[in-house]
Design a protein around this motif. Structure first.
Motif, PDB file in Angstrom:
ATOM      1  N   LYS A  26      20.752  68.462 -60.683  1.00 37.29           N
ATOM      2  CA  LYS A  26      21.185  69.043 -61.959  1.00 37.29           C
ATOM      3  C   LYS A  26      22.568  69.693 -61.872  1.00 37.29           C
ATOM      4  CE  LYS A  26      16.545  69.834 -63.706  1.00 37.29           C
ATOM      5  NZ  LYS A  26      15.585  70.800 -64.229  1.00 37.29           N
ATOM      6  N   SER A  27      23.115  69.803 -60.663  1.00 35.89           N
ATOM      7  CA  SER A  27      24.436  70.397 -60.487  1.00 35.89           C
ATOM      8  C   SER A  27      25.482  69.553 -61.202  1.00 35.89           C
ATOM      9  CB  SER A  27      24.802  70.477 -59.008  1.00 35.89           C
ATOM     10  OG  SER A  27      23.920  71.302 -58.307  1.00 35.89           O
ATOM     11  N   THR A  92      31.373  67.226 -66.635  1.00 38.76           N
ATOM     12  CA  THR A  92      30.417  66.938 -67.710  1.00 38.76           C
ATOM     13  C   THR A  92      29.185  66.199 -67.193  1.00 38.76           C
ATOM     14  OG1 THR A  92      31.520  64.857 -68.299  1.00 38.76           O
ATOM     15  CG2 THR A  92      32.218  66.841 -69.481  1.00 38.76           C
ATOM     16  N   ASN A  93      29.347  65.441 -66.119  1.00 38.86           N
ATOM     17  CA  ASN A  93      28.230  64.678 -65.542  1.00 38.86           C
ATOM     18  C   ASN A  93      27.537  65.479 -64.447  1.00 38.86           C
ATOM     19  OD1 ASN A  93      28.823  62.191 -66.966  1.00 38.86           O
ATOM     20  ND2 ASN A  93      30.552  61.951 -65.585  1.00 38.86           N
ATOM     21  N   ASN A  94      26.206  65.492 -64.474  1.00 39.94           N
ATOM     22  CA  ASN A  94      25.510  66.102 -63.349  1.00 39.94           C
ATOM     23  C   ASN A  94      25.323  65.041 -62.261  1.00 39.94           C
ATOM     24  OD1 ASN A  94      23.111  64.623 -63.928  1.00 39.94           O
ATOM     25  ND2 ASN A  94      22.315  66.276 -65.194  1.00 39.94           N
ATOM     26  N   SER A 111      17.353  56.309 -56.138  1.00 39.05           N
ATOM     27  CA  SER A 111      17.037  57.385 -55.188  1.00 39.05           C
ATOM     28  C   SER A 111      17.987  57.362 -53.977  1.00 39.05           C
ATOM     29  CB  SER A 111      15.587  57.286 -54.717  1.00 39.05           C
ATOM     30  OG  SER A 111      15.354  56.055 -54.083  1.00 39.05           O
ATOM     31  N   THR A 112      18.351  56.168 -53.531  1.00 38.93           N
ATOM     32  CA  THR A 112      19.280  56.042 -52.402  1.00 38.93           C
ATOM     33  C   THR A 112      20.655  56.570 -52.792  1.00 38.93           C
ATOM     34  OG1 THR A 112      18.093  54.094 -51.604  1.00 38.93           O
ATOM     35  CG2 THR A 112      20.319  54.427 -50.770  1.00 38.93           C
ATOM     36  N   ILE A 113      21.131  56.189 -53.970  1.00 41.57           N
ATOM     37  CA  ILE A 113      22.440  56.640 -54.445  1.00 41.57           C
ATOM     38  C   ILE A 113      22.431  58.156 -54.662  1.00 41.57           C
ATOM     39  CG2 ILE A 113      24.165  56.438 -56.280  1.00 41.57           C
ATOM     40  CD1 ILE A 113      24.000  53.938 -54.540  1.00 41.57           C
ATOM     41  N   GLU A 114      21.315  58.687 -55.162  1.00 44.13           N
ATOM     42  CA  GLU A 114      21.207  60.139 -55.347  1.00 44.13           C
ATOM     43  C   GLU A 114      21.350  60.865 -54.007  1.00 44.13           C
ATOM     44  OE1 GLU A 114      17.459  60.579 -57.343  1.00 44.13           O
ATOM     45  OE2 GLU A 114      18.333  60.231 -59.326  1.00 44.13           O
ATOM     46  N   GLU A 115      20.729  60.331 -52.962  1.00 38.59           N
ATOM     47  CA  GLU A 115      20.834  60.930 -51.627  1.00 38.59           C
ATOM     48  C   GLU A 115      22.271  60.916 -51.136  1.00 38.59           C
ATOM     49  OE1 GLU A 115      18.100  59.253 -48.763  1.00 38.59           O
ATOM     50  OE2 GLU A 115      16.471  59.283 -50.230  1.00 38.59           O
ATOM     51  N   TYR A 116      22.955  59.763 -51.321  1.00 34.27           N
ATOM     52  CA  TYR A 116      24.357  59.656 -50.918  1.00 34.27           C
ATOM     53  C   TYR A 116      25.222  60.663 -51.680  1.00 34.27           C
ATOM     54  CZ  TYR A 116      23.673  55.317 -48.286  1.00 34.27           C
ATOM     55  OH  TYR A 116      23.277  54.387 -47.370  1.00 34.27           O
TER      56      TYR A 116
END
Length: 132
Positions: A26-27, A92-94, A111-116
């Motif tokens: 959410k950051s 503007t983008n979290n 999920s992989t991209i979120e981790e990266y």
């Protein structure tokens, strides 16, 4: 202070967001206002290492993406993927939205991209290139 022409210049502190917040999906990361993102036509990091070690190694042309903080003088070469992530850090983008955008572009697991993203942005936050 010693330059008579610059004495009249008022130094304005631009309020920035705190950099030591924990990074979550959410950051909302934002590149600091003075950062320079660019592609150099040579590997400046190799050149700096050659100069520091007083080596005489030939510097061949190669495109090198870099991020530079002119205030602190910090310079780092980064990957093209990190350059893409940073381009989406507009305040503007979290992190979840950034990862979603990249996931669609590269047809990769979200999920992989979120981790990266968490990993890269966490490092860039510690280096004070981005704000949270």
């Amino acid at each position: 202070r010693s330059d008579p022409f610059l004495r009249s210049v008022k130094i304005v502190n631009i309020p920035e967001t705190q950099t030591n917040k924990p990074l979550t999906l959410k950051s909302i990361p934002k590149i600091k206002h003075n950062m320079v993102l660019d592609n150099l036509h040579f590997n400046i990091m190799d050149t700096m290492h050659n100069l520091a070690g007083k080596k005489n190694v030939i510097a061949y042309p190669s495109i090198t993406p870099v991020i530079f903080d002119p205030v602190s003088g910090k310079l780092n070469s980064v990957s093209l993927l990190i350059m893409e992530i940073l381009a989406l850090c507009d305040g503007t983008n979290n992190v979840k939205q950034i990862a979603s955008e990249l996931s669609k572009k590269y047809d990769a697991a979200k999920s992989t991209i979120e981790e990266y993203c968490i990993s890269f942005l966490g490092h860039l936050s510690k280096e004070e290139y981005i704000l949270l």
